[in-house]
Motif scaffolding. Structure first.
Motif, PDB file in Angstrom:
ATOM      1  N   ALA A 318      24.768  78.782 101.268  1.00 45.04           N
ATOM      2  CA  ALA A 318      25.348  79.612 101.384  1.00 45.04           C
ATOM      3  C   ALA A 318      24.832  80.811 100.133  1.00 45.04           C
ATOM      4  N   PRO A 319      24.747  82.103 100.236  1.00 46.22           N
ATOM      5  CA  PRO A 319      23.710  82.870  99.341  1.00 46.22           C
ATOM      6  C   PRO A 319      24.818  83.167  98.120  1.00 46.22           C
ATOM      7  N   ASP A 320      26.055  81.998  98.213  1.00 50.45           N
ATOM      8  CA  ASP A 320      26.591  81.754  96.356  1.00 50.45           C
ATOM      9  C   ASP A 320      27.232  80.936  95.957  1.00 50.45           C
ATOM     10  N   PHE A 321      26.326  79.457  96.676  1.00 48.92           N
ATOM     11  CA  PHE A 321      26.381  78.188  96.729  1.00 48.92           C
ATOM     12  C   PHE A 321      26.848  78.020  95.499  1.00 48.92           C
ATOM     13  N   PRO A 322      28.214  76.990  95.692  1.00 43.79           N
ATOM     14  CA  PRO A 322      28.724  76.742  93.875  1.00 43.79           C
ATOM     15  C   PRO A 322      27.371  75.745  93.120  1.00 43.79           C
ATOM     16  N   PHE A 323      27.757  76.432  91.628  1.00 46.24           N
ATOM     17  CA  PHE A 323      27.281  76.436  90.427  1.00 46.24           C
ATOM     18  C   PHE A 323      27.927  75.611  89.446  1.00 46.24           C
ATOM     19  N   GLY A 324      27.758  73.790  89.782  1.00 44.85           N
ATOM     20  CA  GLY A 324      28.575  74.012  88.438  1.00 44.85           C
ATOM     21  C   GLY A 324      27.554  73.207  86.605  1.00 44.85           C
ATOM     22  N   PHE A 325      28.012  73.269  85.954  1.00 40.14           N
ATOM     23  CA  PHE A 325      27.151  73.525  84.707  1.00 40.14           C
ATOM     24  C   PHE A 325      28.153  72.430  83.773  1.00 40.14           C
ATOM     25  N   VAL A 326      27.421  71.754  82.484  1.00 37.96           N
ATOM     26  CA  VAL A 326      27.753  70.782  81.216  1.00 37.96           C
ATOM     27  C   VAL A 326      27.760  71.950  80.012  1.00 37.96           C
ATOM     28  N   GLN A 327      28.213  72.273  79.805  1.00 35.62           N
ATOM     29  CA  GLN A 327      28.973  72.754  78.506  1.00 35.62           C
ATOM     30  C   GLN A 327      27.859  71.685  76.977  1.00 35.62           C
ATOM     31  N   LEU A 328      27.136  71.826  76.311  1.00 41.74           N
ATOM     32  CA  LEU A 328      25.885  70.721  75.424  1.00 41.74           C
ATOM     33  C   LEU A 328      27.828  70.291  74.672  1.00 41.74           C
ATOM     34  N   SER A 329      27.093  69.125  74.918  1.00 40.01           N
ATOM     35  CA  SER A 329      27.959  67.988  74.076  1.00 40.01           C
ATOM     36  C   SER A 329      27.255  68.105  72.519  1.00 40.01           C
ATOM     37  N   THR A 330      27.053  67.081  71.903  1.00 41.03           N
ATOM     38  CA  THR A 330      26.535  67.924  70.414  1.00 41.03           C
ATOM     39  C   THR A 330      25.800  66.435  70.045  1.00 41.03           C
ATOM     40  N   ASN A 331      24.670  67.137  68.636  1.00 40.93           N
ATOM     41  CA  ASN A 331      23.612  66.710  68.672  1.00 40.93           C
ATOM     42  C   ASN A 331      24.047  66.022  66.985  1.00 40.93           C
ATOM     43  N   ARG A 332      24.523  66.608  65.949  1.00 40.61           N
ATOM     44  CA  ARG A 332      23.829  66.614  64.135  1.00 40.61           C
ATOM     45  C   ARG A 332      25.471  67.068  63.793  1.00 40.61           C
ATOM     46  N   THR A 333      25.847  65.854  63.285  1.00 38.34           N
ATOM     47  CA  THR A 333      27.018  65.529  62.203  1.00 38.34           C
ATOM     48  C   THR A 333      27.435  66.189  60.539  1.00 38.34           C
ATOM     49  N   GLY A 334      27.423  67.984  60.943  1.00 42.83           N
ATOM     50  CA  GLY A 334      28.182  68.010  59.233  1.00 42.83           C
ATOM     51  C   GLY A 334      26.690  69.606  59.842  1.00 42.83           C
ATOM     52  N   SER A 335      25.995  69.029  60.854  1.00 39.73           N
ATOM     53  CA  SER A 335      25.237  70.289  60.503  1.00 39.73           C
ATOM     54  C   SER A 335      25.751  71.957  60.726  1.00 39.73           C
ATOM     55  N   LYS A 336      24.970  72.611  59.887  1.00 39.66           N
ATOM     56  CA  LYS A 336      25.583  74.285  59.344  1.00 39.66           C
ATOM     57  C   LYS A 336      24.971  75.187  60.877  1.00 39.66           C
ATOM     58  N   ASN A 337      23.540  74.823  61.409  1.00 44.88           N
ATOM     59  CA  ASN A 337      23.052  75.280  62.476  1.00 44.88           C
ATOM     60  C   ASN A 337      24.003  75.499  63.659  1.00 44.88           C
ATOM     61  N   ASP A 338      23.642  76.493  64.201  1.00 47.08           N
ATOM     62  CA  ASP A 338      24.407  77.657  64.877  1.00 47.08           C
ATOM     63  C   ASP A 338      23.183  77.272  66.331  1.00 47.08           C
ATOM     64  N   SER A 339      22.958  76.662  66.442  1.00 46.14           N
ATOM     65  CA  SER A 339      21.963  76.965  67.447  1.00 46.14           C
ATOM     66  C   SER A 339      22.830  76.116  68.612  1.00 46.14           C
TER      67      SER A 339
END
Length: 531
Positions: A318-339
């Protein structure tokens, strides 16, 4: 690019056909799953130049195709639609030669791509031994894995197969946990065969999986670098934790950085295959590279894959085949970085939810509430892939299979500010627990731009079935509240302990950011239910 593609096609075809032996392309094999009706499965391979190739399908329904001529060493045949089921035998015949595929099933084929959290193997997850034992009950969910290889040009076939088509639990311990669990969940609901194709590489950026055509839409130019120091792996997710890399006596294989080299070698070769859809778990690497362009590069990659698979399969995918993704989980506790929160937002094209106008027929699993502080593979690699796959498959049932099922966590439809508080109205009933800092407000003088230092906690004051009220009392009297955000940190909560979920407590509210909720004015955020 078309000239390069043509040259690569001719070169690979001539090499593969030099032995003049009839055979299927690399990713067709015994035990495989071909796409079921209403789509038509495409099969192709190599043979003697000028030979006439006919396909025979033997099983519940027999087929004999019209012969096709081997041209430049390649033959390609599209079957008539076949309903879900099997097993079948597929026989390619040319004069006195033949090639045979046995134990072939027809069902839905899903492509699983991304970086290390998608390639994260079954043997690493929680309750791995039990999960692998359960897999014995799913002989109709089949798996295949492409090898990690790069190419400077677009290839028509895989350079190498890592794991051929297999019946579980054979080879499953080394297979993607998210991919397998997603497919298993779909089988539980659909009760027909599922084929899973893994094509992943830890530590890789979205640009490497994108064609130059897609990248040009976002103004992304070619990268000169082609490797990444291993010391960064613990942060961006190369497949192991940083501690693992520090223990190694030999340098790990370099992670490709040159744009499009994995599109060329690990996606483009699959385009002839008819697929139902794709799932994706990636983004960690883009928290430190072209983060600000991810809201363009990710949707552009999805759109380009859709166009390319549709064309490559002769219009069957299909030209619009369904596409799913996982929104990012976590990496560093207490991080103030917005990345990490920035990439989570960009994964939705800065809308906050999917599907939306810029990302139609997409679906998402929120995973920011599934951290794993004690993961031996690094905190960036949580071991709980069961919940990730469940949320992803739940969303697939709604978006890909049109099932009427709740699959999205609560999202605001209206934000109203007063002098002392902000009232958030959600699109569904919510389950709420108190929090002092999951909501934040930006307080500035004269509506100045919000920097990191401008955000202060907005404690939850009260809630009812569909609304949450947060306090603005911590905002200095001389400042104005110009923005509100929710769960906008790398590690916003402990395991399944964020404050806002669906009424049944299963689906977490995704992060959001709203600018300038003016006093006594409303900012409406309307979910597009029809997308």
């Amino acid at each position: 690019m078309a000239v390069i593609q043509s040259l690569a096609f001719i070169l690979l075809a001539s090499i593969c056909a030099s032995d003049a032996k009839l055979r299927f392309a690399s990713y067709y094999g015994d035990h495989m799953v071909l796409q079921k009706a209403p789509e038509r499965a495409v099969l192709w391979g190599y043979g003697p130049e000028g030979a006439q190739v006919t396909l025979y399908l033997k099983g519940q329904v027999d087929q004999k195709t019209s012969p096709v001529t081997v041209t430049k060493g390649i033959w390609k045949i599209t079957l008539d639609p076949v309903e879900a089921g099997g097993p079948y035998t597929v026989i390619a015949v040319a004069e006195n030669d033949s090639a045979v595929l046995t134990d072939v099933l027809f069902g839905d084929v899903w492509l699983c791509g991304g970086q290390s959290n998608m390639s994260f193997e079954m043997y690493k997850i929680f309750n791995a031994l039990e999960e692998l034992k359960i897999a014995e009950k799913y002989p109709h969910v089949r798996t295949f894995m492409a090898s990690m290889k790069t190419s400077e040009t677009e290839l028509i076939d895989l350079i190498q197969v890592e794991l051929p088509w297999s019946v579980p639990p054979a080879t499953l311990a080394q297979f993607s946990a998210v991919c397998w669990l997603f497919g298993r969940n779909l089988f539980d609901k659909l009760q027909y065969p599922i084929g899973l194709v893994e094509s992943c590489w830890g530590g890789t950026r979205v640009e490497i999986w994108s064609s130059s055509r897609a990248l040009q839409k976002c103004g992304i130019l070619e990268e000169a670098n082609s490797s990444l120091p291993a010391g960064l792996c613990g942060f961006i997710g190369c497949g192991h934790g940083e501690e693992w890399y520090e223990r190694q006596t030999e340098a790990p294989p370099p992670i490709p950085l040159k744009n499009s080299v994995l599109w060329n070698s690990m996606i483009h070769p699959l385009l002839n295959m008819t697929i139902k859809g794709a799932i994706w778990y990636q983004g960690e690497a883009n928290t430190i590279y072209q983060q600000d362009k991810y809201n363009c590069s990710f949707p552009a990659m999805i759109g380009d894959w859709r166009m390319a698979f549709h064309q490559g399969s002769g219009g069957e995918t299909a030209p619009d085949f369904p596409f799913g993704f996982v929104q990012l989980s976590t990496n560093r506790t207490g991080s103030k970085n917005d990345s990490f929160p920035e990439i989570r937002w960009h994964q939705t094209a800065d809308v906050g939810y999917v599907p939306n106008a810029r990302m139609p027929k997409t679906f998402m699993a929120v995973a920011l509430d599934l951290p794993d502080k004690n993961s031996p593979y690094g905190r960036i690699h949580p071991r709980d892939k069961q919940d990730v796959a469940y949320r992803l498959s739940l969303a697939a049932r709604a978006v890909a299979y049109n099932e009427v099922v709740s699959y999205q966590g609560p999202f605001p439809t209206q934000v109203m500010a007063t002098q002392t508080d902000i009232n958030i109205t959600y699109d569904q009933k919510v389950s709420v627990t108190s929090s002092k800092d999951i909501f934040e407000i930006c307080c500035t003088e004269n509506q100045a731009p919000c920097g990191n230092s401008s955000w202060i906690p907005a404690p939850i004051m009260q809630w009812d079935a569909t609304t949450v009220t947060v306090s603005t009392s911590l905002c200095p009297p001389t400042d104005q509240v110009v923005a509100l955000r929710y769960a906008w940190s790398d590690w916003p909560c402990d395991f399944k302990a964020c404050p806002i979920y669906s009424a049944d407590g299963i689906l977490p509210a995704p992060p959001f950011i709203v600018s300038r909720p003016q006093p006594k004015r409303q900012l409406k955020i309307v979910r597009r239910k029809s997308d």
